[in-house]
Scaffold this active site. Structure first.
Site, short mmCIF file in Angstrom:
data_model
loop_
_atom_site.label_atom_id
_atom_site.label_comp_id
_atom_site.label_asym_id
_atom_site.label_seq_id
_atom_site.Cartn_x
_atom_site.Cartn_y
_atom_site.Cartn_z
N ASP A 1 28.35 -22.89 21.28
CA ASP A 1 27.34 -22.64 22.31
C ASP A 1 26.96 -23.91 23.06
O ASP A 1 27.38 -25.01 22.71
CB ASP A 1 26.09 -22.00 21.69
CG ASP A 1 25.70 -22.63 20.35
OD1 ASP A 1 26.06 -23.80 20.12
OD2 ASP A 1 25.05 -21.97 19.54
N HIS B 1 20.36 -15.72 12.58
CA HIS B 1 21.22 -15.70 13.77
C HIS B 1 22.33 -16.73 13.63
O HIS B 1 22.15 -17.78 13.01
CB HIS B 1 20.41 -15.94 15.05
CG HIS B 1 19.99 -17.37 15.26
ND1 HIS B 1 18.74 -17.85 14.91
CD2 HIS B 1 20.65 -18.43 15.79
CE1 HIS B 1 18.66 -19.12 15.22
NE2 HIS B 1 19.81 -19.51 15.75
#
Length: 280
Positions: free
Chosen positions: A72, A143
């Site tokens: 990310d 997450h």
């Protein structure tokens, strides 16, 4: 799913680095066959990177024929900002090893077309032959990457608007000023990571114990995206003792009883490793 329990975070980092080293070396990469590695950022994998640098300098592993894809990156954060994941990876890992810069892929959060950037990233992964080993970490809410609670478990690389909880948690990296925290990020999806041939998730600290419990002892739930990896054929979770505090005693005892096998997974006994994947 396989759970490797080590005494502390330092030993988690060492085990993980040895496993990555073994996987690269066993693959025997070359100019016509690269090893493809998915990578995370954050405090949890930092120790693993330090160990991998140590092994590289000792001549135990080379990254010359390794391609990497990071999980990310923030949107609209300069690449040279100390909290950008470009900065993190280059300063904490890439510049210390022999990887070719063109083989180190990180999402561009400043791309003129973010949707196209995400689509292109998936295409680059596919062109590389898919990811051999995707290493990840998780947040206290379970997450992985920026796939926050409620994310689709078949999601692919995309633009993600960050939840308020994430903004508040990350404010400490931006001088405790939540207004400075980017509101969006580009992230690989749960489906992107699930498509890897093998997944290794690092979990350390008591603050992630409930997330590990959700990942190991309860069912698949999109509110705890790490739980999706129960359904992956080759998932390894490496954790420290503190992270096991919410697990049942019998669960911990079961996996600790396999500690000898886990030790052999980072040796040169390929037959033992293959048998372990087959029977578990």
């Amino acid at each position: 799913m396989r759970l490797v329990i080590k005494d502390n975070a330092t030993l988690v980092a060492e085990w993980a680095a040895k496993y990555v080293t073994k996987k690269i070396n066993d693959n025997n990469p070359g100019p016509d066959k690269y090893f493809v590695l998915g990578l995370p950022t954050g405090s949890t994998p930092y120790g693993m990177y330090q160990k991998l640098i140590e092994y590289y300098k000792a001549g135990k592993v080379s990254f010359k024929y390794v391609k990497t894809f990071n999980m990310d990156e923030y949107v609209n954060l300069p690449r040279d900002h100390p909290e950008s994941y470009h900065w993190y990876m280059w300063n904490n890992f890439f510049k210390h090893i022999d990887i070719d810069p063109k083989n180190a892929h990180i999402l561009d959060g400043n791309a003129p077309d973010l949707v196209e950037e995400c689509k292109s990233y998936e295409e680059k992964i596919k062109a590389a032959g898919g990811i051999d080993l995707f290493v990840g970490g998780i947040g206290p809410d379970g997450h992985i990457a920026f796939n926050e609670p409620g994310s689709s478990l078949v999601s692919r690389t995309r633009v993600k608007t960050l939840a308020q909880d994430t903004l508040e948690a990350n404010a400490r990296f931006f001088g405790n000023d939540i207004e400075k925290v980017p509101k969006q990020a580009l992230t690989v999806g749960v489906g992107t990571v699930m498509a890897a041939r093998e997944v290794m998730i690092l979990i350390t600290g008591s603050h992630k114990a409930f997330a590990l419990y959700k990942a190991i002892e309860e069912g698949v739930n999109h509110m705890w995206t790490v739980s999706a990896f129960q359904q992956h054929e080759h998932t390894l979770i490496i954790c420290d003792e503190d992270a096991t505090l919410e697990l049942r005693v019998k669960t911990v005892k079961y996996f600790k009883a396999l500690s000898d096998v886990h030790s052999q997974m980072i040796t040169d006994d390929d037959q033992t490793l293959e048998k372990y994947w087959i029977i578990h």
